[in-house]
Motif scaffolding. Structure first.
Motif, PDB file in Angstrom:
ATOM      1  N   LEU A 189      48.496  40.918  38.806  1.00 34.91           N
ATOM      2  CA  LEU A 189      48.423  39.464  38.226  1.00 34.91           C
ATOM      3  C   LEU A 189      48.217  37.792  38.786  1.00 34.91           C
ATOM      4  O   LEU A 189      47.454  37.256  38.794  1.00 34.91           O
ATOM      5  N   GLU A 190      48.722  37.946  40.808  1.00 34.89           N
ATOM      6  CA  GLU A 190      48.316  36.977  41.637  1.00 34.89           C
ATOM      7  C   GLU A 190      46.898  36.844  41.950  1.00 34.89           C
ATOM      8  O   GLU A 190      46.428  35.906  41.637  1.00 34.89           O
ATOM      9  N   GLU A 191      45.503  37.883  42.075  1.00 33.63           N
ATOM     10  CA  GLU A 191      44.507  37.554  41.687  1.00 33.63           C
ATOM     11  C   GLU A 191      43.979  37.358  40.989  1.00 33.63           C
ATOM     12  O   GLU A 191      42.964  36.720  41.178  1.00 33.63           O
ATOM     13  N   GLY A 192      44.266  37.847  39.727  1.00 38.80           N
ATOM     14  CA  GLY A 192      43.857  37.630  38.431  1.00 38.80           C
ATOM     15  C   GLY A 192      43.921  35.660  38.003  1.00 38.80           C
ATOM     16  O   GLY A 192      43.163  35.184  37.775  1.00 38.80           O
ATOM     17  N   ARG A 193      44.932  35.553  38.607  1.00 33.28           N
ATOM     18  CA  ARG A 193      45.375  33.836  38.546  1.00 33.28           C
ATOM     19  C   ARG A 193      45.064  33.571  39.623  1.00 33.28           C
ATOM     20  O   ARG A 193      44.353  32.273  39.137  1.00 33.28           O
TER      21      ARG A 193
END
Length: 345
Positions: A189-193
């Protein structure tokens, strides 16, 4: 049937999803097609499979579940009526027969997607899932993380970039993970964001009255990050059907045919099942109804994946969507969970 929208998508799915891991091993193609026909008639529009299915995984049955579904699409022309989910299998499960390189990279993701599309006889996959982490983590039958040596290197961003390429090509529409941990899900989720890459829509993990470990960490992540749980093994390999409480042997039951899934067959699991059965009887329910209605009641569950080996089981499972859990029933379930917590990790 009841429906919801998969998080971060515009896809409407039934709150019950038809799981297909028995297709091609416990169920013949004709039996599988009958299940698909019945499920669609009852309003189910969500089907989940995987490249490694049927299970238990064998070289002889690799990809057969997808092939059976593809033949059904060819026969019925109902591909557009179905939300189709499948998965790529990675390392750590001894499935070297699937491909030479079992890591998740641009080559293996593209190859596996192409093979699945061919077997499924479709041009696109609605939800493409990473079947388990590449790193050694969250093994079956294990309640918590145990440090193990592996040679895995952090590649969350690169995997998302490769999946993004497949989305851009129109071969997959959305992405999910499976058998993932809170740390792994948050990293995706963090890498996507951070890099404006696709957001994980769903996580497919075990969740049942005998295994509520999802509630420790992952349920909060799903709630705060808007990720939906696709709950698998909600019947704990049939243990929560109550059939093992009758004293009969049931030699053709999955748990007896495949003793490697013994995590559902421990003395504590049997004892907890007995106690849940008593609650069900008290409130005029079957153990199956209590077990599935409990899962369907949870706000973080987008869809409950049910599997059956015959139409009678399938019908009973589908009918549970109409059952409402009362606070009194939920309170008594919590008493058993506190007494015998998570006996089937």
């Amino acid at each position: 049937m009841k429906y919801t929208t998969l998080p971060n998508t515009d896809i409407k799915v039934s709150k019950i999803c038809l799981g297909t891991m028995t297709f091609g091993q416990q169920n013949s193609e004709s039996e599988a097609h009958s299940q698909l026909d019945f499920a669609i008639e009852r309003g189910i529009n969500f089907i989940d499979t995987a490249e490694m299915y049927s299970t238990p995984a064998r070289a002889e049955t690799y990809g057969v579940s997808e092939e059976i579904i593809g033949n059904w699409f060819l026969k019925t022309r109902k591909r557009e009526e179905v939300v189709l989910a499948t998965k790529i299998g990675g390392p750590n499960r001894g499935l070297e027969y699937m491909r030479d390189d079992l890591q998740f990279n641009s080559k293996t993701l593209a190859l596996s997607v192409e093979k699945s599309l061919k077997r499924l006889k479709t041009d696109y996959i609605d939800l493409y899932q990473l079947h388990w982490p590449e790193r050694k983590s969250n093994m079956f039958g294990q309640r918590g993380f145990k440090i193990q040596h592996d040679e895995w290197e952090d590649n969350f961003q690169k995997v998302l970039e490769d999946l993004h390429d497949l989305i851009q090509q129109g071969k997959i529409k959305n992405i999910g993970v499976s058998n993932e941990t809170p740390w792994g899900l948050m990293r995706f989720l963090e890498e996507g964001r951070k890099h404006d890459l696709p957001k994980v829509a769903t996580i497919q993990n075990p969740y049942s009255l005998l295994n509520r470990t999802f509630e420790v960490g992952l349920s909060e992540v799903c709630h705060r990050e808007n990720v939906g749980l696709l709950a698998y093994s909600p019947m704990a390999f049939g243990v929560l059907s109550g059939k093992f409480l009758t004293g009969e042997s049931h030699p053709n039951a999955r748990i007896n045919l495949f003793p490697q899934f013994s995590r559902y067959n421990s003395p504590n699991a049997r004892e907890a099942s007995k106690k849940y059965s008593e609650i069900a009887k008290k409130f005029g329910l079957t153990l199956t109804e209590l077990s599935l209605a409990f899962i369907e009641h949870q706000s973080f569950v987008s869809s409950t994946i049910i599997g059956a080996t015959n139409l009678k089981q399938l019908e009973e499972n589908i009918n549970t969507i109409e059952i409402t859990m009362t606070e009194e029933v939920l309170h008594e379930i919590e008493n058993i969970q506190n007494l015998i917590p998570n006996p089937a990790p």
